[in-house]
Design a protein around this motif. Structure first.
Motif, PDB file in Angstrom:
ATOM      1  N   UNK A  36       0.887  -1.276   0.086  1.00 47.25           N
ATOM      2  CA  UNK A  36      -0.006  -0.118   0.020  1.00 47.25           C
ATOM      3  C   UNK A  36       0.913   1.298   0.143  1.00 47.25           C
ATOM      4  N   UNK A  37       0.672   2.088  -0.959  1.00 48.91           N
ATOM      5  CA  UNK A  37       1.501   3.564  -1.132  1.00 48.91           C
ATOM      6  C   UNK A  37       0.365   4.578  -0.944  1.00 48.91           C
ATOM      7  N   UNK A  38       0.481   5.333   0.061  1.00 48.77           N
ATOM      8  CA  UNK A  38      -0.727   6.256   0.315  1.00 48.77           C
ATOM      9  C   UNK A  38      -0.025   7.665   0.237  1.00 48.77           C
ATOM     10  N   UNK A  39      -0.960   8.698  -0.122  1.00 42.47           N
ATOM     11  CA  UNK A  39      -0.652  10.120   0.034  1.00 42.47           C
ATOM     12  C   UNK A  39      -0.340  10.660   1.198  1.00 42.47           C
ATOM     13  N   UNK A  40      -0.497   9.982   2.225  1.00 50.00           N
ATOM     14  CA  UNK A  40      -0.465  10.631   3.526  1.00 50.00           C
ATOM     15  C   UNK A  40       1.151  10.132   4.004  1.00 50.00           C
ATOM     16  N   UNK A  41       2.006  10.032   3.089  1.00 47.43           N
ATOM     17  CA  UNK A  41       3.455   9.447   3.358  1.00 47.43           C
ATOM     18  C   UNK A  41       3.524   8.149   4.032  1.00 47.43           C
ATOM     19  N   UNK A  92      -4.400  12.954  13.772  1.00 41.04           N
ATOM     20  CA  UNK A  92      -4.390  12.187  12.344  1.00 41.04           C
ATOM     21  C   UNK A  92      -2.940  12.565  11.758  1.00 41.04           C
ATOM     22  N   UNK A  93      -1.970  11.804  11.717  1.00 40.64           N
ATOM     23  CA  UNK A  93      -0.779  12.250  11.022  1.00 40.64           C
ATOM     24  C   UNK A  93      -0.131  13.511  11.441  1.00 40.64           C
ATOM     25  N   UNK A  94      -0.114  13.709  12.887  1.00 36.49           N
ATOM     26  CA  UNK A  94       0.200  15.137  13.363  1.00 36.49           C
ATOM     27  C   UNK A  94      -0.622  16.280  13.547  1.00 36.49           C
ATOM     28  N   UNK A  95      -1.780  16.070  13.123  1.00 37.38           N
ATOM     29  CA  UNK A  95      -2.800  17.054  13.286  1.00 37.38           C
ATOM     30  C   UNK A  95      -3.699  16.744  14.608  1.00 37.38           C
ATOM     31  N   UNK A  96      -3.804  17.470  15.507  1.00 33.76           N
ATOM     32  CA  UNK A  96      -4.839  17.168  16.612  1.00 33.76           C
ATOM     33  C   UNK A  96      -6.298  17.304  16.248  1.00 33.76           C
ATOM     34  N   UNK A  97      -6.986  16.777  16.822  1.00 31.77           N
ATOM     35  CA  UNK A  97      -8.479  16.799  16.931  1.00 31.77           C
ATOM     36  C   UNK A  97      -8.939  18.235  16.733  1.00 31.77           C
ATOM     37  N   UNK A  98      -9.443  18.431  15.322  1.00 30.44           N
ATOM     38  CA  UNK A  98     -10.518  19.709  15.524  1.00 30.44           C
ATOM     39  C   UNK A  98     -11.811  19.763  15.445  1.00 30.44           C
ATOM     40  N   UNK A  99     -12.348  18.695  15.292  1.00 32.50           N
ATOM     41  CA  UNK A  99     -13.861  18.442  15.010  1.00 32.50           C
ATOM     42  C   UNK A  99     -14.460  19.320  13.866  1.00 32.50           C
ATOM     43  N   UNK A 100     -13.494  19.348  12.858  1.00 35.56           N
ATOM     44  CA  UNK A 100     -13.883  19.661  11.447  1.00 35.56           C
ATOM     45  C   UNK A 100     -14.460  18.714  10.613  1.00 35.56           C
ATOM     46  N   UNK A 101     -15.378  18.974   9.827  1.00 30.06           N
ATOM     47  CA  UNK A 101     -15.923  18.058   8.899  1.00 30.06           C
ATOM     48  C   UNK A 101     -14.721  18.423   7.708  1.00 30.06           C
ATOM     49  N   UNK A 102     -14.388  17.185   7.272  1.00 32.31           N
ATOM     50  CA  UNK A 102     -13.392  17.377   6.136  1.00 32.31           C
ATOM     51  C   UNK A 102     -14.081  16.461   4.867  1.00 32.31           C
ATOM     52  N   UNK A 128      -5.988  20.156   0.162  1.00 32.33           N
ATOM     53  CA  UNK A 128      -7.296  20.431   0.540  1.00 32.33           C
ATOM     54  C   UNK A 128      -7.567  19.705   2.206  1.00 32.33           C
ATOM     55  N   UNK A 129      -7.230  18.667   2.111  1.00 31.10           N
ATOM     56  CA  UNK A 129      -7.368  17.856   3.539  1.00 31.10           C
ATOM     57  C   UNK A 129      -6.509  18.763   4.500  1.00 31.10           C
ATOM     58  N   UNK A 130      -5.345  19.187   4.304  1.00 26.64           N
ATOM     59  CA  UNK A 130      -4.710  19.912   5.314  1.00 26.64           C
ATOM     60  C   UNK A 130      -5.293  21.199   5.581  1.00 26.64           C
ATOM     61  N   UNK A 131      -5.990  21.878   4.681  1.00 26.78           N
ATOM     62  CA  UNK A 131      -6.472  23.034   5.049  1.00 26.78           C
ATOM     63  C   UNK A 131      -7.632  22.891   6.036  1.00 26.78           C
TER      64      UNK A 131
END
Length: 135
Positions: A36-41, A92-102, A128-131
């Motif tokens: 598996x090769x994912x775009x999230x490194x 998620x991969x270094x991003x703390x929970x925001x409760x944002x809809x993605x 787009x995801x990181x924003x």
């Protein structure tokens, strides 16, 4: 010998494995040495490493939904344009929970050997995801 269409197996990958979190499908769908090769490194080799990756993603976005928009088959390969959406509830991969809809798009490429997926390449719209993962 091939018993199901590759498109059916890809639909099961998204619906059963990801959307329903039915991990029994790891054994049903994947070759033992799945790559598996994912775009999230993220690169994984084997079912156990893929399951660990899946657990991290689900911990970060527990209700992550994978929707198929387009699916194309050529020989032993399926290409999918997908849309992903959910709520960022955990790290998620270094991003703390925001409760944002993605919501973001991606493309995935599945290679098969008979009835088993032997490799998956995912190219997601990370900009787009990181924003959306920023507080």
């Amino acid at each position: 010998m091939k018993t199901k269409s590759y498109k059916t197996l890809v639909k099961e990958y998204y619906e059963e494995l990801w959307n329903k979190h039915n991990k029994e499908y790891i054994d049903k769908l994947f070759h033992d040495d799945i790559e598996f090769h994912g775009s999230l490194n993220i690169d994984t080799k084997g079912k156990k490493e893929f399951e660990e990756y899946m657990d991290k993603v689900i911990a970060g976005i527990p209700n992550l939904y994978h929707g198929i928009e387009i699916m194309v088959e050529e020989n032993n390969t399926i290409a999918v344009k997908a849309v992903y959406n959910g709520t960022h509830k955990g790290e998620l991969f270094g991003f703390e929970a925001t409760n944002n809809r993605v919501k973001y798009n991606g493309a995935s490429f599945f290679k098969f050997n008979e009835d088993k997926i032997v490799s998956i390449w995912v190219l997601g719209d990370l900009a787009t995801l990181h924003k959306q993962l920023k507080k």
